[in-house]
Design an enzyme around this catalytic site. Structure first.
Site, short mmCIF file in Angstrom:
data_model
loop_
_atom_site.label_atom_id
_atom_site.label_comp_id
_atom_site.label_asym_id
_atom_site.label_seq_id
_atom_site.Cartn_x
_atom_site.Cartn_y
_atom_site.Cartn_z
N HIS A 23 48.08 -5.16 35.27
CA HIS A 23 46.06 -4.99 35.36
C HIS A 23 46.31 -3.06 35.21
O HIS A 23 47.83 -3.03 34.44
CB HIS A 23 46.98 -4.77 37.18
CG HIS A 23 47.47 -4.10 38.13
ND1 HIS A 23 49.14 -4.14 37.69
CD2 HIS A 23 47.86 -2.87 38.74
CE1 HIS A 23 49.64 -2.79 38.24
NE2 HIS A 23 48.44 -2.21 39.23
N ASP B 276 49.40 3.51 36.37
CA ASP B 276 51.12 3.98 35.50
C ASP B 276 51.38 2.59 35.49
O ASP B 276 52.43 2.01 34.56
CB ASP B 276 51.50 3.99 37.54
CG ASP B 276 50.90 3.15 38.29
OD1 ASP B 276 50.34 2.06 38.75
OD2 ASP B 276 52.19 1.96 39.31
N HIS B 277 50.50 1.38 34.98
CA HIS B 277 50.92 0.60 34.55
C HIS B 277 50.58 0.39 32.79
O HIS B 277 50.65 -0.37 31.85
CB HIS B 277 50.32 -1.00 34.80
CG HIS B 277 51.48 -0.73 36.14
ND1 HIS B 277 52.01 -1.81 36.38
CD2 HIS B 277 51.43 -0.57 37.42
CE1 HIS B 277 52.72 -2.02 37.52
NE2 HIS B 277 52.06 -1.15 38.37
N HIS C 169 46.78 -6.96 45.80
CA HIS C 169 45.89 -5.89 45.23
C HIS C 169 44.98 -5.38 45.63
O HIS C 169 43.41 -5.60 45.28
CB HIS C 169 47.00 -5.75 43.75
CG HIS C 169 47.46 -4.42 43.38
ND1 HIS C 169 48.51 -3.33 44.68
CD2 HIS C 169 47.25 -3.62 42.68
CE1 HIS C 169 48.58 -2.46 43.73
NE2 HIS C 169 47.69 -2.25 42.98
N ASP D 23 51.85 -5.87 40.69
CA ASP D 23 51.74 -5.05 42.09
C ASP D 23 50.64 -5.45 42.61
O ASP D 23 49.34 -6.67 42.59
CB ASP D 23 51.01 -3.31 41.75
CG ASP D 23 51.57 -2.19 41.32
OD1 ASP D 23 52.96 -2.75 41.02
OD2 ASP D 23 51.07 -1.12 41.10
N HIS E 70 59.47 -0.61 40.87
CA HIS E 70 57.96 -0.32 41.28
C HIS E 70 58.45 0.28 41.66
O HIS E 70 58.13 0.60 43.16
CB HIS E 70 57.10 -1.34 41.38
CG HIS E 70 55.41 -0.46 41.83
ND1 HIS E 70 55.08 -0.25 42.79
CD2 HIS E 70 54.69 -0.29 40.74
CE1 HIS E 70 53.99 0.27 42.42
NE2 HIS E 70 53.91 0.63 41.40
#
Length: 304
Positions: free
Chosen positions: A63, A67-68, A141, A211, A271
């Site tokens: 996604h 942070d990804h 999410h 996530d 995570h």
């Protein structure tokens, strides 16, 4: 096949944990790596391993939260100067990933010396990548976040030399001919090659989540059932189920309760929120079953 978690932290990095990046090492199988997510410290983490960026030929983005993905432009640019020239790279990610990268490269004046193919994914897609099937499932999410299920093809059983000798066929080049045929003839008798093969080796199955809130529907459970390894987020560790659900994340004990009803060999949690210090996490680890792990940075797991 080996999994390495390069970044195990949640949205905010800590001194102990960088943000999300996972490498699926398929060097023995296809001489390549699959990269899943690209947190902002990706390049620094790679420098502390033996992983060669030029051999990362496929990147999967779960996604578009920072942070990804914040390590992705830098990685793609650096790969061009780390032996990646003329080595194509395929990138799979949610709608918007192509626009974001093209704009980033345009404004920063970045050009690549290798072909980059960007494939935008959607729920229910089934990809064929280097002989592996990759199933895509939309998770729960605040933004579109996906599960990737990597399935290795089954391997045909080995030729049983003892059985061939029993019917009078001695070892030699003919064994290779038999292995590559469906039937063969010996002394005017036709045999099925399958009767002279050992058992099939089932391909490995790896499920890697972006996530998500905990999902419980039957279609999802069927998709991850019989996995050798499932990687799932555990942003929350201390029974904060309602809070986890509110923010589109998962709580570790709730996930373990669901997974205990499924046939999953190994579960790896990542995570991890920086709200928990390492002493607290160590205490949680001591309560886990032997097939459940909480990853730290550079956690590595060999998929037997």
């Amino acid at each position: 096949m080996k999994l390495t978690v390069l970044g195990s932290g949640a949205g905010l990095p800590s001194k102990e944990r960088k943000t999300q990046s996972i490498v699926l090492d398929l060097i023995p199988e296809i001489n390549a790596y699959f990269l899943i997510d690209a947190g902002e410290a990706l390049q620094h983490q790679l420098l502390l391993t033996n992983i060669k960026p030029r051999k990362i030929n496929h990147v999967f983005i779960t996604h578009l939260h920072g942070d990804h993905i914040y390590g992705l432009p830098g990685f793609l640019s650096s790969r061009a100067f780390q032996g990646g020239n003329d080595r194509p790279l395929h990138l799979y990610g949610p709608k918007g990933i192509k626009e974001w990268l093209e704009l980033t490269f345009h404004i920063s004046g970045t050009s690549l010396n290798y072909p980059l193919f960007i494939h935008e994914i959607g729920d229910g897609m089934k990809l064929e990548v280097e002989g592996y099937t990759v199933q895509v499932r939309l998770l729960e999410h605040p933004v579109d976040s996906y599960l990737f299920v990597f399935e290795e093809p089954d391997k045909e059983g080995s030729l049983d030399a003892a059985k061939l000798k029993e019917i009078g066929i001695k070892p030699g080049p003919i064994y290779a001919e038999i292995k590559n045929s469906k039937t063969f003839v010996h002394e005017n008798i036709t045999y099925r090659t399958s009767d002279f093969l050992g058992p099939v080796t089932l391909g490995k199955k790896i499920a890697i989540h972006g996530d998500t809130r905990l999902i419980k529907d039957d279609e999802y459970k069927k998709l991850i059932e019989n996995s050798d390894v499932v990687i799932h987020e555990a942003t929350f560790l201390d029974y904060e189920n309602e809070k986890a659900h509110e923010f589109g994340h998962s709580e570790i004990h709730e996930v373990m309760e669901l997974f205990s009803t499924l046939n999953i060999d190994t579960t790896i949690f990542t995570h991890i929120s920086n709200r928990y210090d390492e002493t607290f996490i160590k205490g949680i680890k001591q309560t886990l079953p032997t097939n459940v792990w909480i990853a730290e940075d550079f956690f590595s797991f060999e998929v037997k």
